[in-house]
Design a protein around this motif. Structure first.
Motif, PDB file in Angstrom:
ATOM      1  N   TYR A 269       9.694  20.037  31.824  1.00 56.11           N
ATOM      2  CA  TYR A 269       8.302  20.450  31.924  1.00 56.11           C
ATOM      3  C   TYR A 269       7.390  19.371  31.355  1.00 56.11           C
ATOM      4  O   TYR A 269       6.337  19.045  31.939  1.00 56.11           O
ATOM      5  N   SER A 316       1.529  21.846  40.134  1.00 56.27           N
ATOM      6  CA  SER A 316       2.131  23.136  40.457  1.00 56.27           C
ATOM      7  C   SER A 316       3.426  23.347  39.678  1.00 56.27           C
ATOM      8  O   SER A 316       3.728  24.468  39.263  1.00 56.27           O
ATOM      9  N   ILE A 317       4.178  22.258  39.471  1.00 55.65           N
ATOM     10  CA  ILE A 317       5.401  22.387  38.656  1.00 55.65           C
ATOM     11  C   ILE A 317       5.022  22.797  37.236  1.00 55.65           C
ATOM     12  O   ILE A 317       5.652  23.679  36.632  1.00 55.65           O
ATOM     13  N   LEU A 320       4.216  26.403  37.209  1.00 54.99           N
ATOM     14  CA  LEU A 320       5.434  27.213  37.258  1.00 54.99           C
ATOM     15  C   LEU A 320       6.113  27.237  35.888  1.00 54.99           C
ATOM     16  O   LEU A 320       6.635  28.270  35.447  1.00 54.99           O
ATOM     17  N   ALA A 323       4.320  29.622  33.644  1.00 54.61           N
ATOM     18  CA  ALA A 323       4.654  30.997  34.006  1.00 54.61           C
ATOM     19  C   ALA A 323       6.048  31.343  33.491  1.00 54.61           C
ATOM     20  O   ALA A 323       6.276  32.437  32.955  1.00 54.61           O
ATOM     21  N   THR A 324       6.987  30.408  33.639  1.00 54.94           N
ATOM     22  CA  THR A 324       8.357  30.651  33.198  1.00 54.94           C
ATOM     23  C   THR A 324       8.404  30.859  31.683  1.00 54.94           C
ATOM     24  O   THR A 324       9.057  31.781  31.188  1.00 54.94           O
TER      25      THR A 324
ATOM     26  N   ALA B 194       6.798  25.372  47.730  1.00 54.76           N
ATOM     27  CA  ALA B 194       6.333  26.255  46.656  1.00 54.76           C
ATOM     28  C   ALA B 194       7.117  27.564  46.676  1.00 54.76           C
ATOM     29  O   ALA B 194       7.568  28.049  45.625  1.00 54.76           O
ATOM     30  N   ALA B 197      10.631  26.940  45.326  1.00 51.71           N
ATOM     31  CA  ALA B 197      10.718  26.731  43.876  1.00 51.71           C
ATOM     32  C   ALA B 197      10.592  28.052  43.122  1.00 51.71           C
ATOM     33  O   ALA B 197      11.374  28.337  42.213  1.00 51.71           O
ATOM     34  N   LEU B 198       9.607  28.853  43.523  1.00 54.93           N
ATOM     35  CA  LEU B 198       9.417  30.138  42.847  1.00 54.93           C
ATOM     36  C   LEU B 198      10.640  31.022  42.996  1.00 54.93           C
ATOM     37  O   LEU B 198      11.135  31.601  42.021  1.00 54.93           O
ATOM     38  N   ASN B 201      13.842  29.657  41.097  1.00 56.39           N
ATOM     39  CA  ASN B 201      13.712  29.738  39.645  1.00 56.39           C
ATOM     40  C   ASN B 201      14.012  31.155  39.159  1.00 56.39           C
ATOM     41  O   ASN B 201      14.830  31.367  38.261  1.00 56.39           O
TER      42      ASN B 201
END
Lengths: 479, 409
Positions: A269, A316-317, A320, A323-324, B194, B197-198, B201
């Motif tokens: 990240y 966007s990564i 994500l 969010a994770t 996208a 990936a979502l 994960n």
């Protein structure tokens, strides 16, 4: 908008590879254009204005560092419970910025992304300057700057050895290795262009200096053969370094037991965030620089658009990953971890958190729209948001966790001092000063590398444009 | 070198498996049916309410699912970056990526078990157990059987739709003369990435991490991603070698393409090692009991040996072995590493799932092999059915000439 700009709004014809640079269709004009920036008798007036401001800021930085060394680290806002403050925030911020250059020059090279040739030189230079700014913070934060060399495992009579279990020490090695390899990579890539400047030099001093640094490059086949070998090897060595540096920086936080810091996703990240911020800075500087130095035909809208796509992807990564992190903080069931994340969003630093979300997650999403990612004003504004957002990210991570520890009696609120602010503004000044000097005295675009992507370099100029008719251009690669 | 072939575009009929697919599909189906029967028999004989079999079945499903997901990633990123070199190997990847429906079907019994409160695999499926455990009841809103089933449906629907759409568009390009299908693929590949990936994960958390419902690691989805993509590249090398040995793609896929696949295989061996190290080191260093117990079971007793096998077999040895250019261009060697790494991927998934079922004693049960044969047989059967009538080469792809002429130097 010119005709060639309008044609960019549709997807490329897939039958042939597009020509990546505009206007300069022959090899000599590329040399002239890039060398022209360095060779003109005086730089543009805007350059003088800019460097006046940035060098004043740099002087302010030196004053602040001098004051800090003379007085002590207490001049910063760091205090219990926030023993880390803007110093580490700025360190991580600048190390992050330093990621785009080597990514562009090494990883995109291995992935045969030829558009990188127009921007790699300047981006790599930014890498080096950002590392300078980053390295300053830990160096002066040690307090007794004159013994900073104790960080290295130098044999000495005091039987003092660095604590190899500390990720702060791993940082010393990670960042210095990265700086060394990046410098070598950048300098080696410069050799043919320095030789070009030497050969075109009109004064003896210039010829002498460029000649000295060109290391006797004469462009023989043997030189080129060795050059390409070395370039490939350095690219291969630099590629894992792009991942490792910010991973090690993330270990500073993640090995600890501090809620909000200890989470396993931190290494990838942080790397994604670093690339995101690095590209943000490259767009921020290249948009004005290409105007100022007349390099719009070499650093085209396509280059900027591609960088914006990387910003969108990495942003966007990062989104994500946020969010994770948030999800697992809840899922893990640890009440301290849950508290820290709620505190980030709703506690005293809520403004920093939501501004960060806006800058890093929301703002880049506008780049999905082609009209926005090919518009200079919009992309510039978004890149500024990215810079601000990534600074805030480190601020949120460092400060919210430290000021809300396990024991409520030790909670606090971090406030930076004027010295903190002036030091940070000063590093921006240092970064920009070095960048402006680079633009003036070294070739901003890798002349020799850009030439290799011209159709003329492959001996079938016409086919580059209409490859569908005849034999298409061969994919040439290294690796 | 491949350059001389560029002038003559291959004809479509040359590269269709046709009836031969049927000849290979029948034995695959037979292996699948026999494996299923054996797995069920062995599971019943064990008398543990099929708990052990469910673990085996999850490992087998995850293995073939991750191959497809790695393929999905590969295909999407080729369109996203408008890659030219990979066109000749892309159809094989598209077929692998589109082959997820069969895994959904095979995975469905496990979801059904959860819905029927069978806690043989996912302990949180039992409401009473959750109720008695504060750590589990804290996350009961998420680890809820019906919600879990709904999420599984979403994951598999996303993967299946993506895979089929990519394949359909690409085969459409075989037939039409304009570049529209390719342009559509390029345009949609970013949102596809996208969605990929979502889904990957969170599927990692759901399908595999929640076997240990009290353990958590934010990097877990990335770990699954790394293994998936690595296993896909290994499988792609093997699939192409097999097809070439049967006379397909022999002039189109050259050592240059294998070299590039080898580079990616190497890169993802490294990436997997990086992610695995990050996960392990951070948990080991911070030493928090709620995290370390997961590694403790894997570092002590019979599982310690498997951990060492992973460290060397999944990372150190293939890293050294695939480092040189020579290894990636010597096809026998590359094939050997591909087989080795696929085996290691199976060991990796086994190591993730099985310590929950096997705390001591025998590690590998015949049930594992039977499950693997069952899922593998059906998966290959379904893959061959998909491939049967389609060209193995994207003959209409506008970048095919670039791919045919591709050279590394």
């Amino acid at each position: 908008m010119t005709v060639s700009d309008t044609s960019r709004l549709v997807l490329d014809e897939p039958y042939a590879r597009p020509i990546l640079v505009d206007g300069a269709r022959d090899l000599a004009s590329i040399t002239d254009r890039v060398c022209g920036v360095v060779e003109r008798p005086t730089p543009p007036r805007a350059w003088y204005v800019a460097i006046t401001i940035t060098s004043c800021l740099t002087l302010m930085l030196f004053a602040m560092v001098g004051y800090l060394i003379a007085t002590g680290v207490g001049v910063w806002g760091n205090n219990s419970p926030a023993f880390w403050g803007w110093d580490i925030v700025n360190f991580v911020f600048w190390v992050g910025i330093a990621h785009a250059g080597t990514l562009i020059s090494a990883i995109l090279f291995l992935l045969r992304q030829k558009w990188r040739t127009s921007i790699n030189r300047a981006a790599e230079a930014m890498t080096l300057f950002a590392v300078c700014c980053a390295g300053l913070y830990p160096a002066v934060h040690v307090g007794r700057v004159w013994v900073a060399y104790w960080l290295f495992p130098v044999p000495n009579q005091m039987q003092m050895w660095p604590n190899f279990r500390s990720p702060l020490l791993w940082d010393v090695f990670a960042v210095s290795t990265y700086a060394t390899v990046s410098l070598l990579f950048w300098y080696m890539g410069l050799l043919p262009d320095l030789a070009t400047l030497r050969d075109r030099a009109t004064s003896g001093l210039k010829r002498g200096l460029y000649g000295f640094f060109a290391l006797g490059w004469c462009g023989s086949a043997r030189h080129w053969q060795r050059f390409e070998r070395a370039y490939l090897i350095l690219a291969a060595l630099a590629t894992p370094l792009v991942l490792s540096v910010h991973s090690v920086v993330s270990f500073d936080f993640a090995v600890s037991q501090v809620p909000g810091w200890h989470t396993t996703i931190f290494p990838p990240y942080f790397v994604a965030g670093a690339i995101f911020s690095g590209f943000g800075m490259v767009v921020t500087t290249m948009v004005p620089a290409r105007e100022l130095f007349g390099l719009k035909e070499l650093i085209t809208l396509r280059h900027l658009e591609n960088m914006n796509k990387v910003i969108l992807a990495t942003g966007s990564i990062v989104g994500l990953a946020y969010a994770t992190e948030f999800f697992i903080a809840w899922y893990g069931g640890n009440p301290y971890e849950r508290f820290v994340f709620l505190n980030r969003a709703l506690g005293p630093y809520w403004w920093a958190y939501w501004l960060m979300i806006f800058c890093n997650v929301v703002a880049p999403q506008f780049l999905w729209i082609k009209k926005i990612r090919t518009n200079l004003l919009f992309m510039f504004v978004i890149s500024i948001f990215v810079n601000i957002g990534m600074w805030l990210e480190r601020f949120v991570i460092v400060v919210t966790s430290l000021t809300r520890d396990y024991i409520p009696s030790s909670w606090g609120y971090f406030k930076p001092t004027a010295v903190d602010v002036c030091t940070f503004v000063g590093t921006i000044g240092l970064f920009l000063t070095l960048f402006l000097l680079f633009c003036r005295f070294l070739p901003m675009v890798a002349i020799a590398e850009v030439k290799t992507i011209l159709p003329a370099a492959h001996g079938h100029g016409a086919h580059g444009k209409h490859g569908g008719e005849g034999r298409p251009g061969r994919e040439v690669s290294h690796g | 070198m491949s350059a001389p072939h560029t002038e003559s575009a291959p004809r479509q009929g040359d590269q269709v498996l046709g009836p031969r697919a049927g000849r290979w599909a029948t034995p695959a189906l037979a292996v699948g049916v026999l494996g299923l029967a054996a797995a069920l028999g062995l599971g019943w004989q064990r008398g543990d309410g099929f708990s052990r079999l469910q673990h085996s079945w999850l490992v087998a499903c995850a293995f073939f699912l991750t191959l497809s997901l790695g393929g999905l990633f590969f295909v999407i990123i080729q369109h996203l970056t408008r890659a030219g070199w990979s066109v000749v190997v892309r159809r094989v990847a598209e077929l692998v990526a589109a082959n997820t429906a069969v895994v959904a079907l095979l995975f469905a019994p496990l979801v059904l078990g959860v819905l029927l409160s069978n806690d043989g695999l996912y302990p949180w499926a039992d409401a009473e157990r959750v109720h008695g455990n504060p750590l589990l009841s804290a996350k009961a809103a998420f680890l809820d059987p019906r919600f879990f089933a709904a999420r599984c449906i979403v994951y598999f629907a996303v993967w299946w739709l993506l895979g089929r759409w990519l394949l359909a568009r690409s085969t459409e390009q075989d037939r039409v003369s304009g570049p529209e299908p390719t342009l559509a693929l390029e345009r949609r590949s970013a949102p596809a990435m996208a969605a990929f990936a979502l889904s990957l994960n969170f599927a990692g958390f759901d399908l595999i991490m929640s076997v240990n419902p009290t353990w958590y690691s934010t990097i877990f989805g990335v770990y699954i991603f790394g293994g998936s993509v690595m296993s896909f590249f290994a499988a792609a090398v093997l699939a192409l070698r097999f097809l070439q040995s049967r006379g397909f793609l022999t002039r189109e896929v050259s050592v240059e393409h294998y070299h590039d696949l080898g580079k990616f295989l190497f890169a993802f061996v490294f990436f997997w090692g990086y992610i695995a190290f990050s996960q392990f080191m951070l948990i080991w260093y911070a030493d928090l009991p709620e995290e370390t117990f997961w590694f403790k079971t894997r570092m002590e007793g019979p599982w310690a040996a498997v951990s060492w096998v992973l460290l060397f077999g999944h990372f150190v040895l293939p890293f050294l072995g695939l480092l040189s250019r020579h290894a990636k261009r010597r096809l026998a060697l590359l094939t050997l590493w591909a087989v080795w790494l696929l085996a290691m991927h199976a060991v990796d998934l086994f190591w993730l799932v099985m310590p929950s079922a096997e705390t001591s004693g025998v590690l590998v049960s015949p049930m594992d092999l039977a499950s693997f044969a069952a899922v593998g047989g059906f998966w290959i059967f379904s893959l061959l059915r998909l491939a049967r009538g389609r060209s193995l080469l994207p003959v209409g792809d506008p970048r095919l000439p670039q791919s045919l002429a591709f050279e590394n130097f």
